[in-house]
Motif scaffolding. Sequence first.
Motif, short mmCIF file in Angstrom:
data_model
loop_
_atom_site.label_atom_id
_atom_site.label_comp_id
_atom_site.label_asym_id
_atom_site.label_seq_id
_atom_site.Cartn_x
_atom_site.Cartn_y
_atom_site.Cartn_z
N ASN A 119 0.81 -1.21 0.00
CA ASN A 119 0.00 0.00 0.00
C ASN A 119 0.84 1.26 0.00
O ASN A 119 0.37 2.33 -0.39
CB ASN A 119 -0.94 0.00 1.21
CG ASN A 119 -2.11 -0.94 1.03
OD1 ASN A 119 -2.61 -1.12 -0.07
ND2 ASN A 119 -2.56 -1.55 2.12
N TRP A 120 2.10 1.15 0.46
CA TRP A 120 3.00 2.31 0.39
C TRP A 120 3.23 2.71 -1.07
O TRP A 120 3.17 3.88 -1.41
CB TRP A 120 4.31 1.98 1.07
CG TRP A 120 4.22 1.84 2.56
CD1 TRP A 120 4.16 0.69 3.27
CD2 TRP A 120 4.15 2.90 3.52
NE1 TRP A 120 4.07 0.95 4.61
CE2 TRP A 120 4.07 2.30 4.80
CE3 TRP A 120 4.17 4.28 3.43
CZ2 TRP A 120 4.00 3.05 5.96
CZ3 TRP A 120 4.10 5.03 4.60
CH2 TRP A 120 4.01 4.41 5.84
N ASP A 121 3.50 1.73 -1.91
CA ASP A 121 3.73 2.03 -3.32
C ASP A 121 2.46 2.57 -3.98
O ASP A 121 2.52 3.51 -4.79
CB ASP A 121 4.20 0.77 -4.05
CG ASP A 121 5.47 0.21 -3.45
OD1 ASP A 121 6.30 1.00 -2.99
OD2 ASP A 121 5.63 -1.02 -3.45
N LEU A 122 1.32 1.99 -3.64
CA LEU A 122 0.07 2.43 -4.25
C LEU A 122 -0.27 3.86 -3.85
O LEU A 122 -0.61 4.69 -4.71
CB LEU A 122 -1.06 1.48 -3.85
CG LEU A 122 -2.45 1.82 -4.39
CD1 LEU A 122 -2.47 1.82 -5.91
CD2 LEU A 122 -3.48 0.86 -3.83
N SER A 123 -0.19 4.19 -2.56
CA SER A 123 -0.55 5.53 -2.11
C SER A 123 0.42 6.57 -2.66
O SER A 123 0.02 7.67 -3.05
CB SER A 123 -0.58 5.57 -0.58
OG SER A 123 0.70 5.26 -0.05
N THR A 124 1.71 6.25 -2.71
CA THR A 124 2.69 7.19 -3.24
C THR A 124 2.49 7.41 -4.74
O THR A 124 2.57 8.55 -5.22
CB THR A 124 4.11 6.68 -2.98
OG1 THR A 124 4.26 6.43 -1.57
CG2 THR A 124 5.14 7.69 -3.41
N ALA B 170 0.09 5.30 3.02
CA ALA B 170 -0.49 3.96 3.08
C ALA B 170 -1.70 3.97 4.03
O ALA B 170 -2.58 4.83 3.89
CB ALA B 170 0.55 2.93 3.48
N ASP B 171 -1.74 3.06 5.01
CA ASP B 171 -2.88 2.99 5.93
C ASP B 171 -2.53 3.48 7.32
O ASP B 171 -3.18 3.11 8.30
CB ASP B 171 -3.39 1.55 6.02
CG ASP B 171 -2.29 0.59 6.48
OD1 ASP B 171 -1.10 0.94 6.33
OD2 ASP B 171 -2.62 -0.49 6.99
N THR B 172 -1.49 4.33 7.44
CA THR B 172 -1.02 4.77 8.76
C THR B 172 -1.83 5.94 9.33
O THR B 172 -1.70 6.23 10.51
CB THR B 172 0.46 5.19 8.67
OG1 THR B 172 0.61 6.25 7.71
CG2 THR B 172 1.32 4.00 8.24
N MET B 173 -2.64 6.61 8.51
CA MET B 173 -3.40 7.77 8.99
C MET B 173 -4.87 7.61 8.58
O MET B 173 -5.37 8.35 7.72
CB MET B 173 -2.81 9.07 8.45
CG MET B 173 -1.37 9.32 8.86
SD MET B 173 -0.69 10.85 8.17
CE MET B 173 -1.75 12.07 8.97
N PRO B 174 -5.57 6.64 9.16
CA PRO B 174 -6.98 6.43 8.77
C PRO B 174 -7.90 7.49 9.36
O PRO B 174 -7.64 8.03 10.44
CB PRO B 174 -7.29 5.04 9.32
CG PRO B 174 -6.38 4.91 10.50
CD PRO B 174 -5.13 5.65 10.16
N LEU B 175 -8.97 7.78 8.64
CA LEU B 175 -10.02 8.67 9.16
C LEU B 175 -11.07 7.89 9.93
O LEU B 175 -11.60 8.37 10.92
CB LEU B 175 -10.68 9.43 8.00
CG LEU B 175 -9.83 10.46 7.26
CD1 LEU B 175 -10.61 11.05 6.10
CD2 LEU B 175 -9.37 11.57 8.20
N GLU B 176 -11.41 6.70 9.44
CA GLU B 176 -12.41 5.86 10.06
C GLU B 176 -11.81 4.50 10.36
O GLU B 176 -10.67 4.20 9.99
CB GLU B 176 -13.65 5.71 9.14
CG GLU B 176 -14.29 7.02 8.73
CD GLU B 176 -14.98 7.73 9.88
OE1 GLU B 176 -15.28 7.05 10.89
OE2 GLU B 176 -15.24 8.93 9.77
#
Length: 296
Positions: free
Chosen positions: A231-236, A262-268
């Motif tokens: 997910n790091w590669d995808l978000s970047t 990636a998924d380190t700062m979720p809102l929900e």
Amino acid sequence: MATTQSRASWIDIAARNKAAVERQQRERTKSVRRNRYERWHVQETLDREPDNWLMTYLDLITLLLALFVVMLALTRLGPGLAAHPPEVANGVSLAKLPARAVEDWEKNLPVIPAEWATQPDPTPAASAVPPTTAPTDPLAPAKAAPVKMPTPEELGLKDLGKAVNVTINRQSVSFRISNELLFTSGQATLSPEGIPLIKKLADVINHSKYPLSVEGHSDNVPILTRQFASNWDLSTSRATSVLRELVRDGVDPMRLRAIGYADTMPLESNDSSAGRAANRRVELIMRIDPKAPTEQ
């Protein structure tokens, strides 16, 4: 009578011959078995190791024992050294050693007054200066000037519509866009519907000259494809795609930077599909600096 004796002698001779033949066969069988056993069975030879290494081992143990005894004896000299540090060092009396010769450069050293060893109390001198007349430190950092946030009309937010969630904070403006409006699942290429939205957002960003961070976020569902290992590669990659489109739409590239979280700062919470959909997003954070935008 003679015939009977001759017949008995022949029978006796035949019996003896038969016994001799059987004895020879038994001896031949034993020899064959013995030869076969000797051929396939090698007699084990015991090779005794020499005992010369014991002498070296015992010498080593003796040397180690002597070393420990010497170390124990040296540790007992500790209290004597602590009680008389100037006279004794390492068990040798320094009183019997000759005095060190004074060098020429040591003779010309200036004499330092004894009163210099004590520092004066700075409290009275400091209290003598009134607080209102205290000098200001020119190297002290200046207090931050109050930030004047631009108005929504100055930012041009009325032209965005409802596709972009705009949040005006104390020193920043956040533009939040769902990934479903910009990308297809598992891809980092802008969709045909997302390109006009980024173009409209670029027109709003060009109303000011403040720095802008393009931040990509994802949910906690792992991804492993030939293009994206995590997910790091995808978000970047998604943040970089939005940044390139902003540059194509006229935004100054010196103002921009792309970041993947990636998924380190979720809102929900990622426990529900609605929460994961809210966490898959791209945020554009405009930092409102108290300096003039042209000085960035």
